[in-house]
Design a protein around this motif. Structure first.
Motif, mmCIF file in Angstrom:
data_model
loop_
_atom_site.group_PDB
_atom_site.id
_atom_site.type_symbol
_atom_site.label_atom_id
_atom_site.label_comp_id
_atom_site.label_asym_id
_atom_site.label_seq_id
_atom_site.Cartn_x
_atom_site.Cartn_y
_atom_site.Cartn_z
ATOM 1 N N GLY A 52 3.762 -8.038 8.167
ATOM 2 C CA GLY A 52 3.318 -6.683 7.798
ATOM 3 C C GLY A 52 3.364 -5.789 9.021
ATOM 4 N N ASP A 56 -1.017 -5.468 -1.019
ATOM 5 C CA ASP A 56 -0.066 -5.688 0.078
ATOM 6 C C ASP A 56 0.222 -7.197 0.171
ATOM 7 O OD1 ASP A 56 0.197 -2.986 0.627
ATOM 8 O OD2 ASP A 56 -1.343 -2.954 2.149
ATOM 9 N N ILE A 57 -0.166 -7.813 1.253
ATOM 10 C CA ILE A 57 0.191 -9.226 1.442
ATOM 11 C C ILE A 57 -0.789 -10.130 0.682
ATOM 12 C CG2 ILE A 57 0.407 -11.056 3.164
ATOM 13 C CD1 ILE A 57 1.275 -8.803 5.134
ATOM 14 N N ASP A 94 8.327 -7.632 7.516
ATOM 15 C CA ASP A 94 7.709 -6.708 6.563
ATOM 16 C C ASP A 94 8.486 -6.837 5.263
ATOM 17 O OD1 ASP A 94 5.701 -4.033 7.150
ATOM 18 O OD2 ASP A 94 6.839 -4.020 5.262
ATOM 19 N N TYR A 114 2.934 8.168 10.024
ATOM 20 C CA TYR A 114 2.025 7.013 9.998
ATOM 21 C C TYR A 114 1.004 7.122 11.136
ATOM 22 C CZ TYR A 114 0.350 2.235 9.822
ATOM 23 O OH TYR A 114 -0.475 1.137 9.723
ATOM 24 N N VAL A 136 1.129 -2.270 16.188
ATOM 25 C CA VAL A 136 0.402 -3.456 16.639
ATOM 26 C C VAL A 136 1.245 -4.212 17.667
ATOM 27 C CG1 VAL A 136 -0.603 -5.650 15.900
ATOM 28 C CG2 VAL A 136 -0.854 -3.615 14.465
ATOM 29 N N TYR A 143 4.081 3.179 1.727
ATOM 30 C CA TYR A 143 4.531 3.054 3.124
ATOM 31 C C TYR A 143 5.990 3.464 3.297
ATOM 32 C CZ TYR A 143 0.195 0.488 3.581
ATOM 33 O OH TYR A 143 -1.129 0.136 3.556
ATOM 34 N N TYR A 151 6.892 5.980 6.274
ATOM 35 C CA TYR A 151 7.735 5.586 7.418
ATOM 36 C C TYR A 151 8.977 6.468 7.548
ATOM 37 C CZ TYR A 151 5.000 1.210 7.671
ATOM 38 O OH TYR A 151 3.997 0.276 7.792
ATOM 39 N N VAL A 193 -2.106 -7.354 10.729
ATOM 40 C CA VAL A 193 -3.120 -6.297 10.867
ATOM 41 C C VAL A 193 -2.972 -5.269 9.744
ATOM 42 C CG1 VAL A 193 -3.990 -4.441 12.366
ATOM 43 C CG2 VAL A 193 -3.243 -6.600 13.364
ATOM 44 N N ALA A 194 -4.068 -4.963 9.102
ATOM 45 C CA ALA A 194 -4.147 -3.902 8.090
ATOM 46 C C ALA A 194 -3.160 -4.114 6.957
ATOM 47 C CB ALA A 194 -3.909 -2.531 8.745
HETATM 48 C C1 LIG Z 1 -1.085 -0.464 6.661
HETATM 49 S S1 LIG Z 1 0.507 -1.045 7.035
HETATM 50 C C2 LIG Z 1 0.149 -1.887 8.549
HETATM 51 C C3 LIG Z 1 1.307 -1.861 9.493
HETATM 52 C C4 LIG Z 1 0.958 -2.422 10.876
HETATM 53 N N1 LIG Z 1 0.506 -3.788 10.784
HETATM 54 C C5 LIG Z 1 -0.112 -1.566 11.524
HETATM 55 O O1 LIG Z 1 -1.276 -1.999 11.566
HETATM 56 O O2 LIG Z 1 0.205 -0.460 11.958
HETATM 57 C C6 LIG Z 1 0.769 -2.410 5.924
HETATM 58 C C7 LIG Z 1 2.153 -3.004 6.045
HETATM 59 O O3 LIG Z 1 2.207 -4.204 5.263
HETATM 60 C C8 LIG Z 1 3.466 -4.249 4.639
HETATM 61 N N2 LIG Z 1 3.404 -5.147 3.483
HETATM 62 C C9 LIG Z 1 2.859 -4.915 2.273
HETATM 63 N N3 LIG Z 1 3.020 -5.986 1.464
HETATM 64 C C10 LIG Z 1 3.683 -6.902 2.198
HETATM 65 C C11 LIG Z 1 4.136 -8.211 1.932
HETATM 66 N N4 LIG Z 1 3.914 -8.805 0.749
HETATM 67 N N5 LIG Z 1 4.788 -8.868 2.905
HETATM 68 C C12 LIG Z 1 4.994 -8.279 4.126
HETATM 69 N N6 LIG Z 1 4.585 -7.044 4.433
HETATM 70 C C13 LIG Z 1 3.932 -6.367 3.486
HETATM 71 C C14 LIG Z 1 3.727 -2.814 4.254
HETATM 72 O O4 LIG Z 1 5.087 -2.572 3.954
HETATM 73 C C15 LIG Z 1 3.240 -2.094 5.489
HETATM 74 O O5 LIG Z 1 4.271 -1.944 6.442
#
Ligand SMILES: C[S@@+](CC[C@H](N)C(=O)[O-])C[C@H]1O[C@@H](n2cnc3c(N)ncnc32)[C@H](O)[C@@H]1O
Length: 266
Positions: free
Chosen positions: A93, A169-170, A115, A50, A99, A40, A44, A162-163
């Motif tokens: 995130g 990721d999270i 994020d 994106y 979103v 990401y 970005y 979301v996503a």
């Molecule tokens: C697919 S993107 C989704 C972005 C936005 N929610 C959307 O739907 O357009 C996933 C996002 O989750 C963030 N992310 C990943 N691991 C994370 C964490 N442990 N804590 C917070 N954000 C995280 C990434 O940096 C990225 O910006």
């Protein structure tokens, strides 16, 4: 496809890549570079990339789906409870704000973004400068007491994510820490890959969702399966969108379920 100075190519003949292996190639001044869809930070840095990849090319619908499900559920509570403009959302995130923008278009006035990477905060500021009231770059697994106090002081009454769950990721722990920042009786809206809510799931989310719903911490108001987006080889990637009410915090015992918390990380 040209995105600014970059020619963007998505491989169409490669079959069977998993979601976290998908990539595109960006070319500028004759120099080609491969970017994985989960890199990401790199995505970005290129304005519009994106949006092109996920929303235009791969037909992602999740920003609309989760935000409308939340807003419809809030609207449907026909009493003196929260109305949409009263929502004060923590968006975990948040990325560059797609979103948040969908939520604002539906009447939400207060959104705090969070994020784990600085590039997301920078892109949100660049692409949607007035959207977020604040934007935190934090790892919620290791949230300091000062930031937690700061967030709690904002009296947030809704968590949106979301996503961003699973796939490295999270992790469940970060989700639970964010969940606990939202006040009791607040709202929760998120989506997750269908496989991650199956009994066979290894990310820890299936277990966590089952526990919090069994215990009554999360009361599910609405849950919908739908096509999140296409894969690069044209397969539908199915997710579940869930909207619910948070009744009380997720305890450490619930989060770990007897297992060390580290085992729950994706
Ligand atoms: C697919 S993107 C989704 C972005 C936005 N929610 C959307 O739907 O357009 C996933 C996002 O989750 C963030 N992310 C990943 N691991 C994370 C964490 N442990 N804590 C917070 N954000 C995280 C990434 O940096 C990225 O910006």
């Amino acid at each position: 496809m040209m995105i600014g100075d970059f020619e963007v190519k998505v491989p169409e003949s490669i079959r069977g890549l998993s979601q976290d292996e998908e990539y595109c190639t960006v070319v500028r001044d004759g120099e080609a570079r491969r970017i994985r869809f989960h890199d990401y930070d790199e995505i970005y840095r290129i304005p519009g990339l994106y949006e092109y990849l996920f929303y235009e090319r791969l037909k992602c619908t999740s920003h609309e789906r989760v935000s409308s499900l939340l807003v419809d559920a809030v609207d449907a509570v026909n009493d003196d409870d929260t109305v949409v403009s009263d929502l004060a959302i923590l968006e975990l995130g948040a990325g560059n704000g797609l979103v948040g923008e969908a939520l604002a278009e539906r009447g939400v006035e207060t959104i705090v973004g969070a994020d784990i990477i600085e590039e997301a905060a920078e892109a949100a500021k660049r692409d949607r400068p007035d959207l977020y009231d604040r934007y935190y770059v934090e790892d919620f697994c290791t949230l300091g007491a000062d930031v937690r106090d700061d967030l709690e002081g904002l009296e947030l009454n809704c968590l949106v994510c979301v996503a961003a769950l699973g796939f490295g990721d999270i992790p469940p722990e970060a989700f639970a820490r964010a969940y606990n920042i939202v006040g009791n009786d607040g709202w929760v809206a998120f989506n997750i890959k269908e496989d991650f809510v199956d009994a066979a799931d290894s990310t820890g989310f299936a277990r966590l969702i089952k526990r919090v719903t069994d215990e009554g911490s999360l009361e599910i108001v609405e849950s919908q399966s739908y096509r999140h987006r296409m894969s690069i080889d044209g397969e539908a990637l199915n997710y579940v969108a869930i909207v619910g009410r948070k009744r009380f915090d997720i305890s450490d015992a619930t989060l770990s379920g007897g297992a060390p918390v580290s085992e729950l990380r994706v």
